[in-house]
Design an enzyme around this catalytic site. Sequence first.
Site, PDB file in Angstrom:
ATOM      1  N   LYS A   1      58.110  51.637  72.683  1.00 28.52           N
ATOM      2  CA  LYS A   1      57.579  52.989  72.532  1.00 28.52           C
ATOM      3  C   LYS A   1      58.436  54.039  73.247  1.00 28.52           C
ATOM      4  CE  LYS A   1      53.004  51.865  70.997  1.00 28.52           C
ATOM      5  NZ  LYS A   1      51.576  51.778  71.238  1.00 28.52           N
TER       6      LYS A   1
ATOM      7  N   ARG B   1      50.723  43.507  72.235  1.00 33.28           N
ATOM      8  CA  ARG B   1      51.273  43.755  70.895  1.00 33.28           C
ATOM      9  C   ARG B   1      52.759  44.075  71.057  1.00 33.28           C
ATOM     10  NH1 ARG B   1      52.367  47.942  67.489  1.00 33.28           N
ATOM     11  NH2 ARG B   1      51.944  47.644  65.283  1.00 33.28           N
TER      12      ARG B   1
HETATM   13  C1  8Y7 Z   1      49.581  50.169  68.644  1.00 28.08           C
HETATM   14  C2  8Y7 Z   1      48.960  49.700  67.481  1.00 28.08           C
HETATM   15  C3  8Y7 Z   1      50.775  50.771  66.945  1.00 28.08           C
HETATM   16  C4  8Y7 Z   1      48.953  49.909  69.890  1.00 28.08           C
HETATM   17  C5  8Y7 Z   1      47.229  48.762  68.650  1.00 28.08           C
HETATM   18  C6  8Y7 Z   1      54.055  51.312  67.586  1.00 28.08           C
HETATM   19  C7  8Y7 Z   1      49.416  49.820  65.043  1.00 28.08           C
HETATM   20  C8  8Y7 Z   1      53.132  52.249  66.994  1.00 28.08           C
HETATM   21  N1  8Y7 Z   1      50.731  50.824  68.290  1.00 28.08           N
HETATM   22  N2  8Y7 Z   1      47.792  49.016  67.484  1.00 28.08           N
HETATM   23  N3  8Y7 Z   1      49.724  50.088  66.437  1.00 28.08           N
HETATM   24  N4  8Y7 Z   1      47.770  49.201  69.841  1.00 28.08           N
HETATM   25  N5  8Y7 Z   1      46.071  48.091  68.699  1.00 28.08           N
HETATM   26  O1  8Y7 Z   1      54.893  51.819  68.396  1.00 28.08           O
HETATM   27  O2  8Y7 Z   1      49.387  50.302  70.970  1.00 28.08           O
HETATM   28  O3  8Y7 Z   1      54.084  50.110  67.316  1.00 28.08           O
HETATM   29  S1  8Y7 Z   1      51.989  51.483  65.899  1.00 28.08           S
END
Ligand code: 8Y7
Length: 270
Positions: free
Chosen positions: A204, A238
């Site tokens: 990020k 994640r």
């Molecule tokens: C997150 C996410 C994204 C997160 C959850 C990226 C879909 C942006 N970030 N879902 N999604 N938590 N639960 O940088 O922090 O991957 S997308």
Amino acid sequence: MGVVNITPDSFSDGGRYLEPDQALARALAIEAEGAAIIDVGGESTRPGAAPVTAQEEFQRVLPVLERLRSRTRSILSVDTSKPQLMRLAAAAGADLINDVYALRAPGALEAAAESGCAVCLMHMQGEPRTMQRSPHYSDVVSEVRAFLAERLEACRRVGIADERIVLDPGFGFGKTLEHNLTLLRRLNEVRVEGLPLLAGLSRKASIGTLTGKPPGERVYGSVAAALIAAQSGANILRVHDVAATVDALKVLEAVAGVGARSDNFVEVFP
Ligand code: 8Y7
């Protein structure tokens, strides 16, 4: 939780996994690297990303989920905010609905309840297109806590049992670097007793700001953030870089007895 983006415009691996064959190969590769959950998404939530039509999103995600379901017993997660896709994904074999809107779209609570899937409720201030313009909180930790408590109550009201719920502070979603650092420092305070906590910091912008590196070169910074999150009580991480994160967690687990595959984690997903 390993990320499989089936979007041509996703900032961290834009376009690389657009074809169903490639997405499938990527999913099986991260499973082999040690991901327990595979998060499949067809709509980019990058700040300023172009919106995707529902039909386009469905056509990206569903074939991949179906083909994955016949090949793996791993937990399959669908990253969507659309009630109709929640239903179709559940029918295609998804186990978890990962909704960055925390089921706030009309009909999403009901669709999630009926799907029988687990749900991840994530905090976001504003909406993806504009959320990074001027994020503001008087106390980011208590505001995130209050939001998650409200969404947890909303889930309980439609009959989604606590055993099906994962909470997530939503790093980077309407948050400055300072907000993200405060949340990471005080992640323990975001926890709700008995519910698993998910943290997504991988590649990020905050990692980019701290390291001065573009998304593809944020692996080391992301692994550091993942380890800190795990030490602060995150049960699910994640990440894009599964092998690197799993190695780091093995070291942490040997020292501290915590990690991505703790007993606590497996219990919540039948
Ligand atoms: C997150 C996410 C994204 C997160 C959850 C990226 C879909 C942006 N970030 N879902 N999604 N938590 N639960 O940088 O922090 O991957 S997308």
